[in-house]
Each structure stands twice: as structure tokens, then as C-alpha cells.
Design a protein around this motif. Structure first.
Motif, PDB file in Angstrom:
ATOM      1  N   TYR A 130       0.852  -1.191   0.000  1.00 29.53           N
ATOM      2  CA  TYR A 130       0.000   0.000   0.000  1.00 29.53           C
ATOM      3  C   TYR A 130       0.883   1.234   0.000  1.00 29.53           C
ATOM      4  CZ  TYR A 130       1.414   0.384   4.868  1.00 29.53           C
ATOM      5  OH  TYR A 130       2.178   0.501   5.999  1.00 29.53           O
ATOM      6  N   LYS A 131       0.305   2.358  -0.390  1.00 29.86           N
ATOM      7  CA  LYS A 131       1.002   3.641  -0.300  1.00 29.86           C
ATOM      8  C   LYS A 131       0.220   4.518   0.653  1.00 29.86           C
ATOM      9  CE  LYS A 131       3.070   4.019  -4.870  1.00 29.86           C
ATOM     10  NZ  LYS A 131       3.126   4.886  -6.057  1.00 29.86           N
ATOM     11  N   MET A 132       0.881   5.052   1.658  1.00 29.72           N
ATOM     12  CA  MET A 132       0.162   5.833   2.653  1.00 29.72           C
ATOM     13  C   MET A 132       1.061   6.932   3.190  1.00 29.72           C
ATOM     14  SD  MET A 132      -1.678   4.281   5.989  1.00 29.72           S
ATOM     15  CE  MET A 132      -2.418   5.282   7.236  1.00 29.72           C
ATOM     16  N   ASP A 133       0.477   8.098   3.419  1.00 30.25           N
ATOM     17  CA  ASP A 133       1.214   9.204   4.008  1.00 30.25           C
ATOM     18  C   ASP A 133       1.021   9.153   5.528  1.00 30.25           C
ATOM     19  OD1 ASP A 133       2.317  11.524   4.882  1.00 30.25           O
ATOM     20  OD2 ASP A 133       1.378  12.810   3.366  1.00 30.25           O
ATOM     21  N   VAL A 155     -13.489  -3.338   4.530  1.00 36.91           N
ATOM     22  CA  VAL A 155     -13.300  -4.504   3.657  1.00 36.91           C
ATOM     23  C   VAL A 155     -14.672  -5.117   3.369  1.00 36.91           C
ATOM     24  CG1 VAL A 155     -10.994  -4.996   4.544  1.00 36.91           C
ATOM     25  CG2 VAL A 155     -12.972  -6.056   5.643  1.00 36.91           C
ATOM     26  N   PRO A 156     -14.788  -5.955   2.331  1.00 36.00           N
ATOM     27  CA  PRO A 156     -16.059  -6.639   2.082  1.00 36.00           C
ATOM     28  C   PRO A 156     -16.442  -7.488   3.309  1.00 36.00           C
ATOM     29  CG  PRO A 156     -14.555  -6.938   0.235  1.00 36.00           C
ATOM     30  CD  PRO A 156     -13.777  -6.261   1.315  1.00 36.00           C
ATOM     31  N   PHE A 157     -17.724  -7.505   3.656  1.00 36.35           N
ATOM     32  CA  PHE A 157     -18.179  -8.214   4.857  1.00 36.35           C
ATOM     33  C   PHE A 157     -17.750  -9.678   4.886  1.00 36.35           C
ATOM     34  CE2 PHE A 157     -20.911  -4.832   6.481  1.00 36.35           C
ATOM     35  CZ  PHE A 157     -20.822  -5.088   7.840  1.00 36.35           C
ATOM     36  N   PHE A 238      -8.673   4.998   5.981  1.00 35.98           N
ATOM     37  CA  PHE A 238      -7.818   4.970   4.789  1.00 35.98           C
ATOM     38  C   PHE A 238      -8.640   4.347   3.677  1.00 35.98           C
ATOM     39  CE2 PHE A 238      -4.783   2.652   2.048  1.00 35.98           C
ATOM     40  CZ  PHE A 238      -3.918   3.670   1.715  1.00 35.98           C
ATOM     41  N   ASN A 239      -8.562   4.916   2.458  1.00 37.85           N
ATOM     42  CA  ASN A 239      -9.363   4.298   1.389  1.00 37.85           C
ATOM     43  C   ASN A 239      -8.593   4.065   0.103  1.00 37.85           C
ATOM     44  OD1 ASN A 239      -9.129   6.887   0.592  1.00 37.85           O
ATOM     45  ND2 ASN A 239     -11.271   7.435   0.968  1.00 37.85           N
ATOM     46  N   GLY A 240      -7.262   4.024   0.193  1.00 39.01           N
ATOM     47  CA  GLY A 240      -6.463   3.715  -1.008  1.00 39.01           C
ATOM     48  C   GLY A 240      -6.294   2.221  -1.193  1.00 39.01           C
ATOM     49  N   TYR A 241      -5.377   1.857  -2.080  1.00 39.57           N
ATOM     50  CA  TYR A 241      -5.086   0.451  -2.309  1.00 39.57           C
ATOM     51  C   TYR A 241      -4.338  -0.119  -1.110  1.00 39.57           C
ATOM     52  CZ  TYR A 241      -3.399  -3.836  -4.466  1.00 39.57           C
ATOM     53  OH  TYR A 241      -3.131  -5.153  -4.747  1.00 39.57           O
ATOM     54  N   TRP A 242      -4.756  -1.269  -0.620  1.00 34.46           N
ATOM     55  CA  TRP A 242      -4.069  -1.954   0.473  1.00 34.46           C
ATOM     56  C   TRP A 242      -4.294  -3.439   0.329  1.00 34.46           C
ATOM     57  CZ3 TRP A 242      -5.724  -5.183   4.507  1.00 34.46           C
ATOM     58  CH2 TRP A 242      -4.808  -5.378   5.552  1.00 34.46           C
ATOM     59  N   ASP A 257      -2.755  -6.882  -9.826  1.00 31.92           N
ATOM     60  CA  ASP A 257      -3.376  -5.565  -9.653  1.00 31.92           C
ATOM     61  C   ASP A 257      -2.546  -4.452 -10.296  1.00 31.92           C
ATOM     62  OD1 ASP A 257      -5.496  -6.673  -8.330  1.00 31.92           O
ATOM     63  OD2 ASP A 257      -4.765  -6.217  -6.313  1.00 31.92           O
ATOM     64  N   ILE A 258      -1.238  -4.701 -10.462  1.00 34.88           N
ATOM     65  CA  ILE A 258      -0.407  -3.713 -11.167  1.00 34.88           C
ATOM     66  C   ILE A 258      -0.816  -3.686 -12.636  1.00 34.88           C
ATOM     67  CG2 ILE A 258       1.944  -3.116 -11.881  1.00 34.88           C
ATOM     68  CD1 ILE A 258       2.921  -4.564  -9.365  1.00 34.88           C
ATOM     69  N   LEU A 259      -1.073  -4.885 -13.199  1.00 36.03           N
ATOM     70  CA  LEU A 259      -1.435  -4.976 -14.619  1.00 36.03           C
ATOM     71  C   LEU A 259      -2.793  -4.334 -14.880  1.00 36.03           C
ATOM     72  CD1 LEU A 259      -0.310  -8.629 -15.401  1.00 36.03           C
ATOM     73  CD2 LEU A 259       0.970  -6.511 -15.672  1.00 36.03           C
ATOM     74  N   SER A 260      -3.730  -4.526 -13.941  1.00 41.18           N
ATOM     75  CA  SER A 260      -5.072  -3.979 -14.161  1.00 41.18           C
ATOM     76  C   SER A 260      -5.126  -2.492 -13.820  1.00 41.18           C
ATOM     77  CB  SER A 260      -6.083  -4.741 -13.299  1.00 41.18           C
ATOM     78  OG  SER A 260      -5.861  -4.409 -11.938  1.00 41.18           O
ATOM     79  N   GLY A 261      -4.064  -1.974 -13.211  1.00 39.70           N
ATOM     80  CA  GLY A 261      -4.055  -0.552 -12.858  1.00 39.70           C
ATOM     81  C   GLY A 261      -4.659  -0.256 -11.495  1.00 39.70           C
ATOM     82  N   GLN A 262      -5.185  -1.283 -10.810  1.00 38.70           N
ATOM     83  CA  GLN A 262      -5.735  -1.057  -9.465  1.00 38.70           C
ATOM     84  C   GLN A 262      -4.660  -0.567  -8.507  1.00 38.70           C
ATOM     85  OE1 GLN A 262      -8.449  -3.878  -7.513  1.00 38.70           O
ATOM     86  NE2 GLN A 262      -8.390  -4.978  -9.444  1.00 38.70           N
ATOM     87  N   LEU A 263      -3.467  -1.146  -8.650  1.00 39.32           N
ATOM     88  CA  LEU A 263      -2.320  -0.657  -7.871  1.00 39.32           C
ATOM     89  C   LEU A 263      -1.495   0.210  -8.817  1.00 39.32           C
ATOM     90  CD1 LEU A 263      -0.224  -0.452  -5.648  1.00 39.32           C
ATOM     91  CD2 LEU A 263       0.575  -2.734  -6.224  1.00 39.32           C
ATOM     92  N   ASP A 264      -1.555   1.535  -8.596  1.00 34.55           N
ATOM     93  CA  ASP A 264      -0.855   2.459  -9.478  1.00 34.55           C
ATOM     94  C   ASP A 264       0.492   2.817  -8.850  1.00 34.55           C
ATOM     95  OD1 ASP A 264      -0.031   4.301 -11.260  1.00 34.55           O
ATOM     96  OD2 ASP A 264      -1.655   5.743 -10.899  1.00 34.55           O
ATOM     97  N   LEU A 265       1.561   2.270  -9.430  1.00 34.55           N
ATOM     98  CA  LEU A 265       2.892   2.529  -8.868  1.00 34.55           C
ATOM     99  C   LEU A 265       3.392   3.913  -9.264  1.00 34.55           C
ATOM    100  CD1 LEU A 265       4.497  -0.946  -9.601  1.00 34.55           C
ATOM    101  CD2 LEU A 265       3.874  -0.046  -7.365  1.00 34.55           C
ATOM    102  N   ASN A 266       2.728   4.491 -10.261  1.00 34.06           N
ATOM    103  CA  ASN A 266       3.250   5.694 -10.900  1.00 34.06           C
ATOM    104  C   ASN A 266       2.486   6.945 -10.495  1.00 34.06           C
ATOM    105  OD1 ASN A 266       5.156   6.828 -12.440  1.00 34.06           O
ATOM    106  ND2 ASN A 266       4.415   6.063 -14.402  1.00 34.06           N
TER     107      ASN A 266
END
Lengths: 387, 369
Positions: A130-133, A155-157, A238-242, A257-266
Motif C-alpha cells: 500500500y502507499k500511505m502518508d 473490507v467486504p463483509f 484509509f481508502n487507497g489500495y491496500w 493488480d499492477i497490470l489492471s491498474g488497481q495498484l498504481d505505482l506511478n
């Protein structure tokens, strides 16, 4: 030397559910996302949040991890005042012992926290992507005058029973906490990221040491007992990717998730890593690469689809890699087919092998362990682990 | 035998004015993620150089940014390591105009070092070689100076710019002259030489007192007459950047595996770490016979090309036989053939540009098309 916030990163766990991936290395050192290791994420988050003092608690198979961390330079943590410190278990005059749990590991390093006169302590673990400040969370923690602030993600129930689940009031004050409840009352899950006031943390940890029934665990023992005793505990949303990458399937999913863009490294905040001196990757005339990521030093002569290739991976002519994660320096031989698999570092797959099954199946990805040599014409089915 | 390096970062810049307008020769990008100085520096690191002086002239901002403290080459040291040597104002208040003047201006630095042997190098080439073998040769032959040369008939560019050597059967250099005078001589001096530090200091002081002006024109011929100068032959790939065409030709040569192995597998080539994300190829990407660096995002077609870090190729765009520097952005359906784009060029959607094999179309830094 007063530090407003010192981070303590729990990196001593084995990660048994990653099987062969963690036979010889600690979980935080497992490769992820082509050029990273899992621990790059919390360390880079620290660097990007202005936290310059990080203690990394190591215990299980620490060699690759400590070698990778070095003096902390890749994460801007090579400092004269603060910086990255590796904290293994140690012997003292009165004896010594292994870290008995997450809470005990921090307790044994109280001297480190005291040396930096840390006002607040950020507790992190080395198994989440995850990326978090953290500086925003720290601001919130100070503003609420909290004894402890816990980062929370909805998270989903149906998945809630895998996490520490809590309830909180309108002000964010936590009223209930249950570790992995069978019947979760909410879907507010703990991300395993805590900020404590230092003196509160040390009080609670020494109380825990005197508790005969404890497992020395933050989620199981420390947090519930703090709520019981009426400490000021707050939830920080927190509501980003984790993603918890503690299982083969979730590690594979996070890579996808990197391929689908859900996890945006950029997205601006860089994730830092220590990398080898490799030239750019070469894609040959007959190669086909679709919807994939790779880093330096790869040589692709075959086909790569929906896959993540690490540093220096070679995919020979006629080979096909689909829905897979190939970690650094592995070689896929001619005409071999790899599908829905995780190939650990330094694996040599011979010619005409068939490894893995279908990504739609309800089994874990096939796993080939670190440094394995797979002879030509070998067939390894879905869900198998080769160690 | 402790070694140190001395790199001249701005020699021969006039050969590629397009690329050196905004930077020194040493920081000309090459090979997808490197700058030319990376090769000379990495060769020296492989030879255990503990100090490397970098002689700069002007436009060396990008070079300083690239090299920094030298930590990427393990040259951020408590003593020694990377030492930048910018021009030093003397009585004349003039920048040096020849290599000999440049060396004279760093005499103080050379005297302050403690290493035994100096490896001197230009930075107008990309090549990797085992400097230790050359150092052994230097010592075995009891040389005062060893000049490193390539066995190659000079082409038209090299005839204009290079110095040629004549050697006897024992490897001693018996003659040295500009390549266009030494017609038929096939030993080209690379600009790399090995010399004992104390010997170099004495040689410079003596030649300076004698009023000499040129290093390769006066000092080296003098050394060949008076001292023991040997020649060491360099094998393998050597990209000598004599012109923009040569730059382009040598870049394209990297698409052949033996060339890549020679350049990247002889010694480890270090460069500045940029922490780019991994490169990403989209669902419709078609990449063939190309080198692709980290941070690239490819949605279109790329053939026979070299993409530096952070290059973007949009959907339907076609890049053929081109070299695109860092952060070049090729818009959707744009087309580039035989192009050489400098950093941060933006090619808008649908634009089409083309050069030819002998003369690539050069797009200057930060151009928006």
C-alpha cells in the motif's frame, strides 16, 4: 535527540502461508511487482512521510533481508541522526530470548525508543502492499490527543473475519475491537498500522509482560486490553489500495493488480528499491509481450501475457508465460509453458516443461521455490509447490 | 599498486554539437539508461580506483546532477572518491582550451593524491573492458606510460579526430601522429592511458617548462622519444562518438546480442538510480527487437528502437529504428522513423516524422511537435 515519531517495522515473521517463498528468506524480503521487495512499501512510505528513524525488527532468516537493507540508502534512510537500524534479538546480562510476539519484540527494544526520546511510535508490518502518508495519520493522532491510533480500511463483509474488526463512534473513538471475529459486527478492519504515544506504549507493553496468558500480540492482546482499560483509541480511515500479501493467492493477485491498474505505482510517490546493475530489457524480433510489466535486464524471445517479470528474467524462444509472476534471474527454457504460477528467484526451467494450471481455478498458483532447477519435459500441475 | 582515475568530461564535444549543446560530452545519454561517463567510471571502479577526478569545463550541471556524490559507483568515500575539478581561475582568467592546459590546471590535485597509478580517460565513448589486464600489462612491461588503442582502420570521422600509433613487435610505441597523417596505420589511440602518478607530474612540469602546447601533439611524442611508452590493444565493442551518425549507428548496434554482452557483461556498468517504476506494455503493444528501460509505458508499436527511461508510446503510434531519450512522449497514432529525440520531447497525436538510416532526424530537448 528528540524525534516526533519513530517507526518500528516488524520484519521477523516467517510467513508460513507463502510456503517455499519463505523457506530461506523472511517474508518482507519476498520479491514483488517486478523490481521491488515487500518491505520497500512501508520503508518508502516512511521516506515519503518524512519519518527518518526506522527500527527494523528481524528474527526469521534475516540474511537476505539485512543484506538488502544495508545502511538504508535506497530509502533515504542513511542518516547520522536517526536512519535505518536493524534490531535483532540479543543477549543481555540477565540472559536473553527470541522475540515471543510482535508486542514483546517492541518491548525488548524499549531502549531504542528511549534513545530517540520518541514522542510517538509508528508500528508497521512487512507484509502489506500500500502507499500511505503516515504524516497525515500522525497529525490526526496528535489532534485527537489519542493514546493509540489505528489505521482502518473498510473490507467486504465476507472477508471481515480474517481481520481485526472494530467499531467506533462519530468522533472516531474506538469502542470495540475483535481480532478475527467469527461473526464480525462491522467491516472496519485494522490494517496493522498503529501510532502510540511512547509512554503509553511502554506502559502497556510492560503490563503485557506481566500477563501470564498473553501471546504478546498487538491485535490479540495489547489493543483489546487497552480498549478495556479505557485508553483513548482512535480509528484513522484509509481508502487507497491496500493488500495483505500473506498468502500465495493474495501475493499473485497483488501482482496482477499492477497490470489492471488497481495498484498504481506511478502516482507521484515513488517506491524506492535496491537494484542490481542491469542494462535495459531486450525484446526480440519474434517476442510477443502483452499486458505485462518488466524491469531491467530481461531478455524476451518468447511470449509473455498478463505477467510480471523481475530483473534479469530470460524467456527463451517458443516459451509462453501467461498469468504468472517470474521473479529475478529466473530462466524459462525453450518451448516451456508457464501459466498461473509464481516462479521464485533464480529458478531454471528446462525446455518443453509445462507448469501451472488455470487462473480461474479455485486453487493456489503453482509455486517453484528459490533456485530450483526443473529438468526438461517436466510437467507440474495446478496448485503444486516445488521446494 | 593503488589506482586512481582522471576523466576529461568535455573533450571532443564539437563532434556532436546537437547532443552537447545542453550538456557535457560525459553526460550524453547512451544505451537506454546510461550516460557516457558511466562506462569510463565503471571501468575504473572495476580496476579498484579509489579516487576519480572529473575535469569539467562548462555546461557541467547535468553531469554533476548525474554523478552526484558518486555513491552509485561506490565512490562516495571519506577520503578520495569522486572529485569534481571545475576550471580554476589563474592569472589569465581564461578557460583552458586544450587537454594539456586542462592537465596543467589539475596538477595540484594530482600532487595531493596518494595513489601510485593514474588511469586517464576521455568520456566520448561507450565501452567496457577489464582495466586490470591493462594495468598488469603496464606493470609487466615496466612502462612509463601505456596507451590503450583499438585495432581498426580509421573511418572518415576518425581520420579527422583521432591519433594513430605505431608499435614494434615488443609492444613499444615507436610513433604517434594524427590519424590522417599516419595513412594506413590501423592502431587508433582511444584517449585512455595508464601512467605512474609521480612520472606524470614530472612529465607535465618538464613539458610545460619547454613551452609545449598540445598533449597528443607535443607531450606524447616527446614521451615516446624519451621514455618507455607501450601500447595495449583493446578488444570488444567500442562506440567512439565521432558524430551524430556514429552515435546513432553505435546505438543501433546494441540491438545485437554480442554487442550488448560486450558492453554490459564485461564489467558491471553502474548508473544513477532513478527509481522509475517497471516498464509496462499494454494489451495492444507490439514490441520487437528493441531495448526498453524502466518507466516506459508502451501502448503502440515499437520496432528496432531504443527507449530510455520513462518514454511513452501512445495507442496506434509507431516507433521504428529510433532512439528516444528519457521522458519522450509519443502521442496516439504518431509515427517516428529514424528519429533521435532528446529528453522530454513531446510528439503530439498523429504527427509523423522521419529521417533516414545515414542521417537520423534529430529532435532537440523539450521540443513540442
Amino acid at each position: 535527540m528528540i524525534k516526533k515519531c519513530v517507526a518500528m517495522l516488524l520484519a521477523g515473521g516467517q510467513g508460513t502461508r507463502l510456503y517455499a517463498l519463505t523457506t530461506r528468506i523472511a517474508k518482507p524480503a519476498v520479491s514483488f511487482g517486478s523490481k521491488y521487495r515487500i518491505i520497500d512499501f512501508p520503508l518508502s512510505n516512511c521516506a515519503n512521510s518524512g519519518i527518518d528513524t526506522v527500527g527494523v525488527l528481524t528474527q526469521y532468516q534475516p540474511m537476505v533481508l539485512t543484506d538488502y537493507l544495508g545502511n538504508g540508502e535506497p530509502w533515504n534512510l542513511d542518516r547520522s541522526h536517526g536512519g535505518l537500524h536493524i534490531l535483532p534479538p540479543y543477549l543481555a546480562k540477565s540472559g536473553g530470548e527470541w522475540y515471543k510476539g510482535t508486542a514483546n519484540a517492541i518491548y525488548q527494544n524499549a531502549a531504542f525508543l528511549n534513545a530517540y526520546e520518541a514522542e510517538n511510535v509508528l508500528i508497521l508490518s512487512g507484509d502489506h502492499i500500500y502507499k500511505m502518508d503516515y504524516s497525515k495519520m500522525l497529525e490526526y493522532h496528535v489532534e485527537k490527543n489519542a493514546d493509540c491510533t489505528i489505521a482502518v480500511l473498510d473490507v467486504p463483509f465476507e472477508e471481515a473475519s480474517r481481520f481485526g474488526i472494530m467499531s467506533f463512534d462519530e468522533d472516531g473513538r474506538i469502542t470495540e475491537f475483535a481480532e478475527k471475529p467469527k461473526k464480525p459486527k462491522s467491516n472496519h478492519a485494522s490494517m496493522g498500522i498503529y501510532i502510540f504515544k511512547e509512554e503509553v506504549l511502554l506502559d502497556e507493553l510492560s503490563a503485557e509482560e506481566r500477563n501470564p496468558d498473553t501471546q504478546f500480540d498487538f491485535g490479540k492482546n495489547v489493543i483489546p486490553s487497552m480498549i478495556k482499560s479505557g485508553r483513548r483509541m482512535f480509528a484513522y480511515g484509509f481508502n487507497g489500495y491496500w493488500k495483505d500479501v500473506g498468502t500465495l493467492r493474495s501475493l499473485w493477485e497483488a501482482n496482477m493488480d499492477i497490470l489492471s491498474g488497481q495498484l498504481d505505482l506511478n502516482d507521484g510517490n515513488k517506491i524506492y528499491s535496491r537494484n542490481q546493475a542491469y542494462p535495459p530489457s531486450f525484446i526480440s524480433e519474434d517476442a510477443k509481450v502483452r499486458n505485462s510489466v518488466m524491469t531491467t535486464g530481461c531478455e524476451v524471445y518468447g511470449e509473455v501475457v498478463n505477467s510480471v517479470l523481475g530483473e534479469g528474467v530470460v524467456v527463451a524462444a517458443g516459451a509462453r508465460v501467461v498469468d504468472s509472476v517470474i521473479m529475478r534471474d529466473s530462466v524459462i527454457g525453450k518451448d516451456s509453458v508457464i501459466s498461473y504460477s509464481i516462479i521464485d528467484e533464480g529458478v531454471h526451467v528446462g525446455e518443453r516443461c509445462k507448469i501451472g494450471g488455470s487462473a480461474d481455478a479455485a486453487v493456489d498458483p503453482t509455486l517453484i521455490g528459490r533456485g530450483k532447477i526443473i529438468d526438461g519435459d517436466t510437467v507440474i500441475g495446478a496448485g503444486k509447490v516445488v521446494e | 599498486m593503488r589506482t586512481m582515475g582522471l576523466i576529461f568530461s568535455s573533450i571532443n564535444e564539437r563532434n556532436v554539437p546537437e547532443l552537447t549543446m545542453v550538456r557535457s560530452m560525459a553526460s550524453v545519454p547512451f544505451g537506454g539508461r546510461y550516460r557516457l561517463i558511466d562506462f569510463a567510471l565503471s571501468d575504473m571502479v572495476a580496476a579498484s580506483a579509489s579516487t576519480v577526478g572529473i575535469v569539467t569545463k562548462y555546461n557541467f550541471q547535468s553531469l554533476m546532477d548525474h554523478v552526484g556524490s558518486g555513491k552509485n559507483w561506490d565512490l562516495a568515500r571519506k577520503s578520495g572518491g569522486i572529485v569534481f575539478l571545475p576550471p580554476y581561475g589563474g592569472d589569465s582568467r581564461m578557460l583552458y582550451s586544450s587537454r594539456f592546459e586542462a592537465i596543467k590546471s589539475v596538477l595540484m590535485f594530482l600532487k595531493s593524491c596518494t595513489e601510485d597509478v593514474v588511469i586517464m580517460s576521455d568520456s566520448d565513448f561507450a565501452a567496457s573492458f577489464d582495466m586490470n589486464k591493462a594495468l598488469d600489462y603496464f606493470a609487466d612491461k615496466k612502462s612509463d606510460i601505456t596507451l590503450v588503442y583499438r585495432d581498426k582502420m580509421p573511418d572518415a570521422d576518425e581520420l579527422k579526430h583521432r591519433t594513430a600509433l605505431v608499435t614494434d613487435e615488443n609492444g613499444n610505441v615507436t610513433g604517434i601522429m594524427p590519424a590522417d597523417i599516419g595513412k594506413g596505420v590501423n592502431k587508433l589511440f582511444t584517449g585512455i592511458l595508464i601512467v605512474r602518478r609521480d612520472f606524470l607530474i614530472r612529465l607535465i612540469e618538464r613539458c610545460s617548462a619547454m613551452g609545449m602546447k598540445s598533449f597528443s601533439g607535443d607531450v606524447l611524442p616527446f614521451a615516446v622519444r624519451e621514455h618507455r611508452v607501450t601500447g595495449y590493444k583493446l578488444d570488444g565493442f567500442f562506440a567512439s562518438i565521432e558524430s551524430l551518425q556514429a552515435y546513432f549507428r553505435y546505438s543501433m548496434a546494441l540491438l545485437d546480442k554480442p554487442v550488448r554482452d560486450s558492453l554490459f557483461k564485461t564489467v558491471e556498468v553502474y548508473t544513477k538510480v532513478r527509481d522509475s517504476v517497471p516498464c509496462r506494455m499494454g494489451a495492444d503493444a507490439k514490441v520487437s527487437r528493441s531495448l526498453v528501460a524502466d518507466g516506459c509505458v508502451i501502448e503502440g508499436t515499437v520496432e528496432n528502437s531504443i527507449l530510455f527511461r520513462g518514454v511513452k508510446v501512445g495507442k496506434g503510434a509507431v516507433v521504428r529504428n529510433s532512439v528516444l531519450f528519457q521522458d519522450t512522449d509519443v502521442g496516439e497514432r504518431a509515427s517516428l522513423t529514424y528519429c533521435l529525440s532528446d529528453k522530454k520531447v513531446l510528439v503530439r497525436s498523429g504527427k509523423s516524422l522521419s529521417g533516414c538510416e545515414e542521417l537520423p532526424y534529430f529532435i532537440p530537448k523539450e521540443t513540442v511537435l
